[in-house]
Design a protein around this motif. Structure first.
Motif, PDB file in Angstrom:
ATOM      1  N   LYS A 168       0.808  -1.219   0.000  1.00 51.48           N
ATOM      2  CA  LYS A 168       0.000   0.000   0.000  1.00 51.48           C
ATOM      3  C   LYS A 168       0.841   1.268   0.000  1.00 51.48           C
ATOM      4  N   GLU A 169       2.085   1.191   0.497  1.00 54.19           N
ATOM      5  CA  GLU A 169       2.928   2.387   0.501  1.00 54.19           C
ATOM      6  C   GLU A 169       3.272   2.860  -0.905  1.00 54.19           C
ATOM      7  N   ASP A 170       3.006   2.015  -1.909  1.00 53.84           N
ATOM      8  CA  ASP A 170       3.265   2.405  -3.300  1.00 53.84           C
ATOM      9  C   ASP A 170       2.092   3.152  -3.930  1.00 53.84           C
ATOM     10  N   ILE A 171       0.948   3.191  -3.255  1.00 56.65           N
ATOM     11  CA  ILE A 171      -0.247   3.784  -3.859  1.00 56.65           C
ATOM     12  C   ILE A 171      -0.060   5.246  -4.254  1.00 56.65           C
ATOM     13  N   MET A 218      -7.357   8.205   1.867  1.00 55.60           N
ATOM     14  CA  MET A 218      -8.527   7.344   1.709  1.00 55.60           C
ATOM     15  C   MET A 218      -8.248   6.222   0.702  1.00 55.60           C
ATOM     16  N   LEU A 219      -7.514   6.535  -0.361  1.00 57.60           N
ATOM     17  CA  LEU A 219      -7.165   5.500  -1.341  1.00 57.60           C
ATOM     18  C   LEU A 219      -6.227   4.464  -0.731  1.00 57.60           C
ATOM     19  N   VAL A 220      -5.305   4.918   0.112  1.00 59.26           N
ATOM     20  CA  VAL A 220      -4.384   3.991   0.782  1.00 59.26           C
ATOM     21  C   VAL A 220      -5.144   3.077   1.741  1.00 59.26           C
ATOM     22  N   ALA A 221      -6.150   3.623   2.404  1.00 58.02           N
ATOM     23  CA  ALA A 221      -6.910   2.844   3.391  1.00 58.02           C
ATOM     24  C   ALA A 221      -7.848   1.831   2.735  1.00 58.02           C
ATOM     25  N   LYS A 222      -8.221   2.058   1.487  1.00 62.07           N
ATOM     26  CA  LYS A 222      -9.177   1.181   0.803  1.00 62.07           C
ATOM     27  C   LYS A 222      -8.559  -0.187   0.500  1.00 62.07           C
ATOM     28  N   SER A 223      -9.389  -1.229   0.480  1.00 63.64           N
ATOM     29  CA  SER A 223      -8.945  -2.544   0.025  1.00 63.64           C
ATOM     30  C   SER A 223      -9.037  -2.592  -1.505  1.00 63.64           C
ATOM     31  N   ILE A 268     -13.686  11.118  -3.455  1.00 65.01           N
ATOM     32  CA  ILE A 268     -13.453   9.712  -3.163  1.00 65.01           C
ATOM     33  C   ILE A 268     -14.731   9.062  -2.646  1.00 65.01           C
ATOM     34  N   SER A 269     -15.405   9.776  -1.711  1.00 66.22           N
ATOM     35  CA  SER A 269     -16.659   9.246  -1.149  1.00 66.22           C
ATOM     36  C   SER A 269     -17.744   9.116  -2.214  1.00 66.22           C
ATOM     37  N   ASP A 270     -17.812  10.100  -3.128  1.00 66.59           N
ATOM     38  CA  ASP A 270     -18.868  10.111  -4.147  1.00 66.59           C
ATOM     39  C   ASP A 270     -18.639   9.067  -5.250  1.00 66.59           C
ATOM     40  N   TYR A 271     -17.391   8.883  -5.665  1.00 62.81           N
ATOM     41  CA  TYR A 271     -17.137   8.111  -6.891  1.00 62.81           C
ATOM     42  C   TYR A 271     -16.359   6.820  -6.691  1.00 62.81           C
ATOM     43  N   VAL A 272     -15.934   6.546  -5.457  1.00 64.39           N
ATOM     44  CA  VAL A 272     -15.155   5.315  -5.216  1.00 64.39           C
ATOM     45  C   VAL A 272     -15.858   4.401  -4.237  1.00 64.39           C
ATOM     46  N   PHE A 273     -16.223   4.909  -3.086  1.00 65.02           N
ATOM     47  CA  PHE A 273     -16.843   4.065  -2.055  1.00 65.02           C
ATOM     48  C   PHE A 273     -18.362   3.946  -2.272  1.00 65.02           C
TER      49      PHE A 273
END
Length: 382
Positions: free
Chosen positions: A312-315, A344-349, A377-382
């Motif tokens: 994830k550190e590469d995100i 938020m992107l780093v925290a996502k699976s 991120i909240s609107d278009y990813v999660f």
């Protein structure tokens, strides 16, 4: 173009320098091999003229050092004391050509033009291959650095490599990196998606067919193995190949020859095979769906590509990479991502791994603001 002349004879250095400058070249000189090595490693030269007999470091040693240190300038050896055996030895060691003293003006200019033309062609080929086969693997996490280190060690060999890892993790990029860094990089690179070829066509696709061997065979067809002769064949999704096809692939790997469908003569092939799968082939062997003997042929070296959740550190680096690539391809100004958005992107699976991340970044660049925010991120990813 810039040329380096390495010769311990002052008269030779300056007469050759004068000739080349009159032809429009920029010229630098060195009076011994050590000085020449320092200059060639520090600055890019389009070609190097190198004398053989020199004090401190002779031309043969300088040639070897330049090649070992990765200096790509073509080297033209010059000498007044050499014989045919020496000239052949220089060429074998990597020199572009060999010229005897006294130097002939026409021979110098023709050889130099050929050397620089070839170097330019090699450079263009590398640029095109980068566009076709992708760039270097992105990331500096321990997991991806381990993969890069394995690729650097394995690529120059002819060992068969099995690449494992989940879908979307970048197995194809590892395969193309192995090819680009290999000694077969100037030869063909042929990719086959084993899962995408219907079972009834796999023989024809891999081994070719002769005209009239079946209804739609209106002409001879070279299979993927023959197309890759001298180069590299990448068998993607090898775990989805049928047992019948596996047996024939094993024969080619063992005997280095194949027989096209409808043919009666064997064809010799020299191919390095790189394969990839998202399946556990040991489990497939236990189920009876994959041949154990083929597995051992393919897996001389096994490279495990980590999932994105394992690195994830590469995100943040990957996000920047996808932003630059998308905006460059579409002629759009690059957007920034807020730190909250990156977090938020780093925290996502990421079950879809790098492929999923790339799609998400493209979506955010189209729909999100500038900078891309946590709300986007909240609107278009999660």
């Amino acid at each position: 173009m810039k040329i380096l002349i390495v010769d311990d004879e002052r008269a030779i250095r300056y007469s050759l320098k004068e000739i080349l400058e009159m032809e429009g070249y920029q010229v630098d000189t060195a009076e011994n091999g050590e000085e020449g090595l320092q200059k060639a490693e520090k600055e890019k030269f389009d070609a190097v003229f190198c004398d053989i007999k020199m004090p401190r470091m002779d031309g043969i040693e300088l040639l070897s050092r330049l090649i070992t240190d990765g200096v790509e300038s073509p080297v033209i050896m010059i000498s007044g004391h050499a014989d045919i055996e020496t000239a052949v030895d220089c060429i074998k060691k990597g020199a572009f050509d060999f010229i005897e003293k006294p130097l002939d003006l026409n021979r110098i200019l023709i050889t130099l033009k050929n050397a620089t033309d070839k170097a330019a062609l090699i450079t263009q080929t590398k640029i095109l291959k980068k566009k076709v086969y992708g760039k270097e693997m992105i990331g500096d996490s321990a997991a991806i650095l381990h993969v890069k280190d394995m690729v650097r060690k394995v690529a120059p060999t002819d060992a068969s490599v099995l690449i494992t890892g989940p879908n979307g993790s970048g197995k194809e990029l590892v395969a193309s990196s192995l090819y680009q860094l290999s000694e077969r990089s100037m030869m063909p690179y042929v990719e086959v998606n084993c899962a995408a070829i219907p079972p009834e066509l796999i023989d024809s696709e891999l081994f070719g067919h002769k005209k009239g061997s079946f209804t739609s065979a209106v002409r001879d067809h070279k299979g993927k193995f023959e197309q890759a002769d001298g180069g590299t064949l990448f068998l993607d999704e090898i775990g989805d190949m049928s047992l019948a096809a596996q047996a024939k692939v094993l024969r080619v790997l063992q005997e280095k020859k194949l027989t096209p469908v409808g043919g009666d003569k064997d064809i010799q092939v020299n191919v390095r095979v790189i394969s990839a799968t998202n399946k556990n082939l040991q489990e497939e062997i236990a189920r009876g769906t994959f041949r154990e003997d083929l597995y051992h042929r393919l897996s001389v070296i096994v490279v495990k590509v980590p999932s994105l959740d394992e690195r994830k550190e590469d995100i943040p680096l990957l996000v920047n990479h996808f932003v630059e690539r998308y905006c460059s391809q579409n002629g759009k100004p690059a957007k920034a991502f807020s730190q909250e958005a990156i977090d938020m992107l780093v925290a996502k699976s990421w079950p879809g791994n790098i492929r999923e991340l790339g799609n998400v970044v493209e979506r955010l660049l189209i729909l999100g603001g500038d900078p891309v925010s946590a709300q986007d991120i909240s609107d278009y990813v999660f």
